[in-house]
Write an enzyme that holds these catalytic residues in place. Sequence first.
Site, mmCIF file in Angstrom:
data_model
loop_
_atom_site.group_PDB
_atom_site.id
_atom_site.type_symbol
_atom_site.label_atom_id
_atom_site.label_comp_id
_atom_site.label_asym_id
_atom_site.label_seq_id
_atom_site.Cartn_x
_atom_site.Cartn_y
_atom_site.Cartn_z
ATOM 1 N N GLU A 287 -1.865 -10.037 19.499
ATOM 2 C CA GLU A 287 -1.638 -11.249 18.696
ATOM 3 C C GLU A 287 -0.286 -11.234 17.984
ATOM 4 O OE1 GLU A 287 -4.958 -12.017 16.124
ATOM 5 O OE2 GLU A 287 -6.367 -12.222 17.785
ATOM 6 N N GLU A 507 -10.411 -11.417 23.187
ATOM 7 C CA GLU A 507 -11.288 -11.295 22.019
ATOM 8 C C GLU A 507 -11.974 -12.630 21.797
ATOM 9 O OE1 GLU A 507 -9.531 -10.052 18.284
ATOM 10 O OE2 GLU A 507 -8.375 -8.453 19.249
#
Length: 612
Positions: A287, A507
């Site tokens: 991320e 995720e």
Amino acid sequence: MKYLSILASIALVAALPQHHASGSGNRSYNISVLSPTSDIPGTTPPSTVSPTSTTSATATGSTNSPTPSFTPGVTTVEDLWAQTEIYSPVLVAAKSNLTDSTDFILPPNPPAFLPTYLSENTKHLKFPKGFKYGVASAATQVEGAAKEDGKGPSVWDYGPHVYPQLYTGAPDVTDDFYHRYVNDLARLKAMGVNTFSLSLSWTRIYPLGSGKVNEAGLAFYDKVIDEAIKNNIEPIVTLFHWDTPLALSAEYGSFMSPRLVDDFHAYAETAFRRYGDRVKTWITFNEPRVFCSQTAGNPYNLNYPSGVNATSAPYHCTHNLLVAHGTAVQTYRRLSEEKVIPAGQIALKNDDNNPTPWSDKPEDIEAAKRHADFFIGIFAKPIYIDGDYPTTCKETLGSMLPPLTPEEQKLIKGSADFYAQDLYRINTAKAAPNGIEACVSNITDPNWPACQDNRPEYTSGAPGGWGYGQQADPRSNWLVNSWSAIRDQLKYLTKTYPSKGGLYISEFGWAEAFENQRTEMYQIVSDYGRESYYRDYLNEFLLSIHEDGIDLRGVFAWSLYDNFEWGLGLTQKFGMQYINFTDPALPRSFKRSFFAMRDVMRHHLQPEDFNS
Ligand SMILES: *[C@@H]1O[C@H](CO)[C@@H](O)[C@H](O)[C@H]1NC(C)=O
Ligand SMILES: *[C@@H]1O[C@H](CO)[C@@H](O)[C@H](O)[C@H]1NC(C)=O
Ligand SMILES: *[C@@H]1O[C@H](CO)[C@@H](O)[C@H](O)[C@H]1NC(C)=O
Ligand SMILES: *[C@@H]1O[C@H](CO)[C@@H](O)[C@H](O)[C@H]1NC(C)=O
Ligand SMILES: *[C@@H]1O[C@H](CO)[C@@H](O)[C@H](O)[C@H]1NC(C)=O
Ligand SMILES: *[C@@H]1O[C@H](CO)[C@@H](O)[C@H](O)[C@H]1NC(C)=O
């Protein structure tokens, strides 16, 4: 000014609690969001202020500094730990009898969830052969053993000890995965997973971020990787999940400086050479958008090199991180071409989403597109399309976004073998109230630079005053169960950033509402909201594959158990297992969602892909 600056950094940290912060929101909420828009122009970097005004009352004779003192070649790992432990010692886990034990008791199945209507339309569908079914974790969030076996401090070890009032505890012990991975992996096998996505701690391997390698750190991951493989679980390894080496932050501002590239590269190459024989899927960065957007706040802002301020910091980070990614990927491919390691695949993990426009009005459609460019495209377009940033970002940010040189563009373009997206929820997007144009030209506009309306009712709500889906815990107000938008989202990602290696949802997961307030075990483990979330999303993934032709190759649930959720510490629950953190034995208990995930996947995977 001092006071104001400190307040600003408190606001930023308070707004930083999740592992994968969302894109937009109400900054006065604790759990709102750090996007580039929550940067506070005019903030003096805290490295220029004394922290004494915010340190706890028990602090005496403080000599600590937001930037630990660091002299290359002189400062040792022990010196950095001493500066980290100035107010409180790093805690150590109690000895566990689970250390080498694979024993656990699997309770009987929970009562039925709901009538079966949800799964009727997908009952006959299967995930494709070789589908990766796994859970995800991250070193800082699960390992504990923060100081053990020569590990150096990361910024996440330093911040919570030096500014305890800005955090909800430190990751000193957390789940103690470091000592209990044998038992934890045996439990994962009971869930039938065939993959486990973990991250390496850079400072276990290079305690000072660069220089001397720590053999004990390397040996730990050898053991974890081997144990996973022994359980028939493929390890997928992320090199960087936010745990910046403190030494590199102190020395040159870490990701704010181009010097980061060489140090990351050396670390990456060490990991490839050591584990590349057994690890075939790699992630360079987790991320990056969230990570870089937080560089304006503690604990990342330990040191801004010259030319970088709080407004431009996220974009210097973006630039250096992309170059570091490209450089590491180039080396990974070279090592495999030279047969030093077998062939594998590598990419990074994006986050966030392409929001659903609030209405058919052109300005709302534009706001959604701008959001997607700033939150996904700024990393994905250079990598998957043409080596360069989206025009929207370049035009809005101007000189704050350091340009990618032609050589850098060449390096970055094509530097991923698959596309991975952390996809917790889908937002909505409405144009900024004063219009996109006025917002774009006003750096102090609270909606700058994406220029969508950041109020939560317009990012997690739907027209008519409704929510966009079931709401998670109020402290994660960004998270809604937005299953209804999943199929469009996967179509968007596939079309916009096509990859021959297919798509992974790296995720997804759920913070059950008020779970932290439950005290009775039977209530804690009855996580119906999380079960619902996983069932809904898995159902949509199946439909995406079978009805929309999406090349989805794997999904990773966050997370195997409750863990250290950054700024919210151990209090925000994302786990499919509960851990009683007040019991020194850290006992694990299975929640309903663990069984739900297992049973859904057992039904829909090809039989040989379910790890039984
Ligand atoms: C943000 O949240 C606070 C606290 O709930 C509320 O008072 C305020 O009105 C909200 N601001 C906006 C812009 O929605
Ligand atoms: C944020 O959380 C802290 C610690 O849990 C709490 O003391 C504070 O009041 C919260 N602030 C807001 C604005 O909710
Ligand atoms: C930060 O840097 C940018 C780009 O150089 C500049 O436009 C902006 O005014 C600076 N902000 C502050 C507060 O100095
Ligand atoms: C560990 O200790 C607990 C509590 O004493 C006990 O219930 C459990 O059976 C032990 N487990 C092992 C593997 O020895
Ligand atoms: C820019 O935005 C700020 C904050 O919303 C506002 O106070 C200011 O008036 C705006 N400036 C212009 C020129 O519109
Ligand atoms: C957690 O552990 C504490 C300390 O042993 C105990 O008092 C408490 O009842 C436990 N909580 C649950 C839900 O089992």
